[in-house]
Structures are given as structure tokens and as C-alpha cells.
Design a protein around this motif. Structure first.
Motif, PDB file in Angstrom:
ATOM      1  N   ASN A   1      64.860   4.699  30.049  1.00 23.72           N
ATOM      2  CA  ASN A   1      64.121   4.267  29.201  1.00 23.72           C
ATOM      3  C   ASN A   1      63.077   2.944  29.490  1.00 23.72           C
ATOM      4  O   ASN A   1      61.915   3.123  29.090  1.00 23.72           O
ATOM      5  CB  ASN A   1      64.849   3.872  27.898  1.00 23.72           C
ATOM      6  CG  ASN A   1      65.002   5.148  26.878  1.00 23.72           C
ATOM      7  OD1 ASN A   1      64.336   5.314  26.041  1.00 23.72           O
ATOM      8  ND2 ASN A   1      66.173   5.850  27.103  1.00 23.72           N
ATOM      9  N   ASN A   2      63.679   1.936  30.086  1.00 25.65           N
ATOM     10  CA  ASN A   2      62.805   0.997  30.291  1.00 25.65           C
ATOM     11  C   ASN A   2      61.883   1.195  31.552  1.00 25.65           C
ATOM     12  O   ASN A   2      60.797   0.738  31.193  1.00 25.65           O
ATOM     13  CB  ASN A   2      63.815  -0.373  30.901  1.00 25.65           C
ATOM     14  CG  ASN A   2      64.763  -1.244  30.154  1.00 25.65           C
ATOM     15  OD1 ASN A   2      64.191  -1.162  28.965  1.00 25.65           O
ATOM     16  ND2 ASN A   2      65.578  -1.882  30.441  1.00 25.65           N
ATOM     17  N   ILE A   3      62.115   1.781  32.483  1.00 28.96           N
ATOM     18  CA  ILE A   3      61.352   2.340  33.605  1.00 28.96           C
ATOM     19  C   ILE A   3      60.167   3.110  33.121  1.00 28.96           C
ATOM     20  O   ILE A   3      58.890   3.165  33.327  1.00 28.96           O
ATOM     21  CB  ILE A   3      61.857   2.947  34.675  1.00 28.96           C
ATOM     22  CG1 ILE A   3      63.028   1.657  35.215  1.00 28.96           C
ATOM     23  CG2 ILE A   3      61.060   3.156  35.949  1.00 28.96           C
ATOM     24  CD1 ILE A   3      62.460   0.473  35.511  1.00 28.96           C
ATOM     25  N   LEU A   4      60.644   4.074  32.146  1.00 28.65           N
ATOM     26  CA  LEU A   4      59.551   4.922  31.464  1.00 28.65           C
ATOM     27  C   LEU A   4      58.548   4.257  30.725  1.00 28.65           C
ATOM     28  O   LEU A   4      57.262   4.370  30.884  1.00 28.65           O
ATOM     29  CB  LEU A   4      60.409   6.180  30.606  1.00 28.65           C
ATOM     30  CG  LEU A   4      59.747   7.160  30.205  1.00 28.65           C
ATOM     31  CD1 LEU A   4      58.937   8.080  31.027  1.00 28.65           C
ATOM     32  CD2 LEU A   4      60.632   8.284  29.480  1.00 28.65           C
ATOM     33  N   ALA A   5      59.117   3.327  29.828  1.00 26.80           N
ATOM     34  CA  ALA A   5      58.145   2.568  28.909  1.00 26.80           C
ATOM     35  C   ALA A   5      57.115   1.644  29.939  1.00 26.80           C
ATOM     36  O   ALA A   5      55.867   1.603  29.723  1.00 26.80           O
ATOM     37  CB  ALA A   5      58.893   1.439  28.242  1.00 26.80           C
ATOM     38  N   TYR A   6      57.735   1.007  31.009  1.00 25.30           N
ATOM     39  CA  TYR A   6      56.752   0.509  31.988  1.00 25.30           C
ATOM     40  C   TYR A   6      55.801   1.294  32.674  1.00 25.30           C
ATOM     41  O   TYR A   6      54.342   1.132  32.546  1.00 25.30           O
ATOM     42  CB  TYR A   6      57.359  -0.253  33.107  1.00 25.30           C
ATOM     43  CG  TYR A   6      56.641  -0.793  34.281  1.00 25.30           C
ATOM     44  CD1 TYR A   6      56.084  -1.933  34.027  1.00 25.30           C
ATOM     45  CD2 TYR A   6      56.642  -0.020  35.566  1.00 25.30           C
ATOM     46  CE1 TYR A   6      55.053  -2.378  35.054  1.00 25.30           C
ATOM     47  CE2 TYR A   6      55.743  -0.468  36.445  1.00 25.30           C
ATOM     48  CZ  TYR A   6      55.228  -1.714  36.254  1.00 25.30           C
ATOM     49  OH  TYR A   6      54.352  -2.144  37.554  1.00 25.30           O
ATOM     50  N   HIS A   7      56.253   2.685  33.284  1.00 26.91           N
ATOM     51  CA  HIS A   7      55.306   3.532  33.699  1.00 26.91           C
ATOM     52  C   HIS A   7      54.115   4.023  32.747  1.00 26.91           C
ATOM     53  O   HIS A   7      52.908   4.522  33.173  1.00 26.91           O
ATOM     54  CB  HIS A   7      55.892   4.645  34.470  1.00 26.91           C
ATOM     55  CG  HIS A   7      56.545   4.146  35.771  1.00 26.91           C
ATOM     56  ND1 HIS A   7      55.657   3.376  36.941  1.00 26.91           N
ATOM     57  CD2 HIS A   7      57.525   3.947  36.083  1.00 26.91           C
ATOM     58  CE1 HIS A   7      56.654   3.085  37.874  1.00 26.91           C
ATOM     59  NE2 HIS A   7      57.736   3.363  37.468  1.00 26.91           N
ATOM     60  N   ILE A   8      54.564   4.320  31.579  1.00 24.13           N
ATOM     61  CA  ILE A   8      53.707   4.563  30.367  1.00 24.13           C
ATOM     62  C   ILE A   8      52.562   3.634  30.145  1.00 24.13           C
ATOM     63  O   ILE A   8      51.506   3.910  30.197  1.00 24.13           O
ATOM     64  CB  ILE A   8      54.275   5.021  28.862  1.00 24.13           C
ATOM     65  CG1 ILE A   8      55.136   6.219  29.143  1.00 24.13           C
ATOM     66  CG2 ILE A   8      53.361   5.133  27.979  1.00 24.13           C
ATOM     67  CD1 ILE A   8      56.092   6.406  28.085  1.00 24.13           C
ATOM     68  N   SER A   9      53.052   2.207  30.309  1.00 24.41           N
ATOM     69  CA  SER A   9      51.949   1.241  30.063  1.00 24.41           C
ATOM     70  C   SER A   9      51.043   1.086  31.026  1.00 24.41           C
ATOM     71  O   SER A   9      49.840   0.641  31.087  1.00 24.41           O
ATOM     72  CB  SER A   9      52.674  -0.111  29.870  1.00 24.41           C
ATOM     73  OG  SER A   9      53.380  -0.408  30.962  1.00 24.41           O
ATOM     74  N   MET A  10      51.581   1.274  32.404  1.00 23.74           N
ATOM     75  CA  MET A  10      50.530   1.230  33.688  1.00 23.74           C
ATOM     76  C   MET A  10      49.915   2.721  33.925  1.00 23.74           C
ATOM     77  O   MET A  10      49.074   2.711  34.831  1.00 23.74           O
ATOM     78  CB  MET A  10      51.639   1.088  34.895  1.00 23.74           C
ATOM     79  CG  MET A  10      52.432  -0.310  34.615  1.00 23.74           C
ATOM     80  SD  MET A  10      51.065  -1.865  34.560  1.00 23.74           S
ATOM     81  CE  MET A  10      50.393  -1.798  36.127  1.00 23.74           C
ATOM     82  N   GLY A  11      50.062   3.623  32.934  1.00 22.06           N
ATOM     83  CA  GLY A  11      49.530   5.062  33.172  1.00 22.06           C
ATOM     84  C   GLY A  11      49.743   5.760  34.655  1.00 22.06           C
ATOM     85  O   GLY A  11      48.782   6.299  35.124  1.00 22.06           O
TER      86      GLY A  11
END
Length: 194
Positions: free
Chosen positions: A109-119
Motif C-alpha cells: 500500500n505504501n509503495i503503491l501510493a508513492y509510485h502513483i504520486s510519481m507516475g
């Protein structure tokens, strides 16, 4: 030449018989890779290590508690290893191995949120596939970010995650519903719309 260094490490590890030395050398393999990656400013040594360990079956039950911690570190610090980590986790689950579900669910969940924000499309796809395959629920904020993400393949995966009950029931689908118009068949959303 880092591949030769790692091959020597592997040879030393594979011939070791004493359990305490096996453990120490297993840890040493990861530490050596992290140092090499830092030194050459590349994730190639870590990808090499994960591929080799996976291929040779080195991440077994007696090594899993150690490996799991290093895999979490890789997930956070080395994004180009996500595909290998996903495969390792999913194969382990398929063959009945234990996984620290709470820790991995939180990390995904944490890493997914990060990569979504970074595109980062590729990393999002692998993490979403991992969550779907392992049935790890995705939090509502991350789910809503997924369903408004501008990528038709990730949109398809998000809908699959919704069907598999990996996304929460109250996930907002308005953005994706808006892509269901006939005109979307003529733009980059054609695959999703179709």
C-alpha cells in the motif's frame, strides 16, 4: 567486475555446510549487493541476486525470515526490483510458503501510493498485480488514486482488483465511468473502453 564478485560469493555460499555460516553468508550476499549497487549507482547487482536466488531456490523456509527483511528493503529502496519481488512473493504463496501478510500488505500500500504520486506505470502495475494475486486489500485513499490514474491498462487492472474485492466497496469509480463513452474508443483509452 561486480558479476565476478557475486559469483564468488554464490560459490562460497553454496558450498557452506555449517548452519550458522550458511546464515552469515546468506546475509553477506545481500549486504554485498547493496554495497555494489551503491558503488556503481545501479540496481543491476540486486536484480542479479534476486534472479539467481529465485532460479536456484535459495530463498527457502530456513532463509525466508532473513530474506523477507531484505526484500522489504529492496521494495522501498530499489524500485527496479519490484517485478522480481512480486514473482518471489506470489510463487511462495502458490506453493504454500508463509508470508508476513500484515507487513507486506502495509508495504505494498505504501509503495503503491508513492509510485502513483510519481507516475511510475510499471511499478504500479507490478504492485497492483501483487495485491490482486495475494488478495491484499488496498486502502481507500490509494484505491481512489488508482481509479483516477491516467493509464488505461492500470484502469483495467483496477477494475479487476475491484472485482476481486481488493479495492474497497466505496472506491470512487466516477472517473472511469466517464471513460465509457464511444468517443473514448478513438483515443488512448480505447482498450479500457472496449
Amino acid at each position: 567486475n561486480w558479476p565476478r564478485v557475486l559469483m564468488r560469493r554464490f560459490a562460497s555460499y553454496e558450498t557452506e555446510k555449517k548452519p550458522d555460516r550458511v546464515r552469515a553468508k546468506f546475509i553477506g550476499l545481500f549486504e554485498e549487493c547493496f554495497e555494489l549497487a551503491e558503488k556503481i549507482q545501479s540496481e543491476a547487482p540486486i536484480r542479479f541476486l534476486l534472479r539467481r536466488m529465485d532460479r536456484d531456490g535459495l530463498i527457502k523456509d530456513h532463509n525466508w525470515n532473513i530474506a523477507e527483511n531484505f526484500l522489504i528493503k529492496c521494495l522501498y529502496d530499489y524500485p527496479h526490483t519490484i517485478d522480481y519481488i512480486s514473482r518471489i512473493l506470489i510463487w511462495r504463496k502458490l506453493f504454500g510458503g508463509t508470508i508476513s501478510k500484515k507487513i507486506w500488505q502495509h508495504a505494498v500500500n505504501n509503495i503503491l501510493a508513492y509510485h502513483i504520486s510519481m507516475g511510475h506505470d510499471q511499478e504500479i502495475s507490478w504492485l497492483l498485480w501483487t495485491a490482486i494475486s495475494l488478495k491484499y486489500p488496498i486502502g481507500i485513499d490509494v484505491a481512489n488514486s488508482l481509479t483516477t490514474y491516467e493509464n488505461s491498462v492500470i484502469a483495467l487492472m483496477s477494475m479487476h482488483a475491484k472485482r476481486e474485492k481488493v479495492l474497497p466497496p466505496k472506491t470512487n469509480l466516477d472517473f472511469l465511468k466517464g471513460k465509457m463513452a464511444d468517443t473514448s474508443l478513438e483515443d488512448e483509452w480505447w482498450l479500457f473502453t472496449y
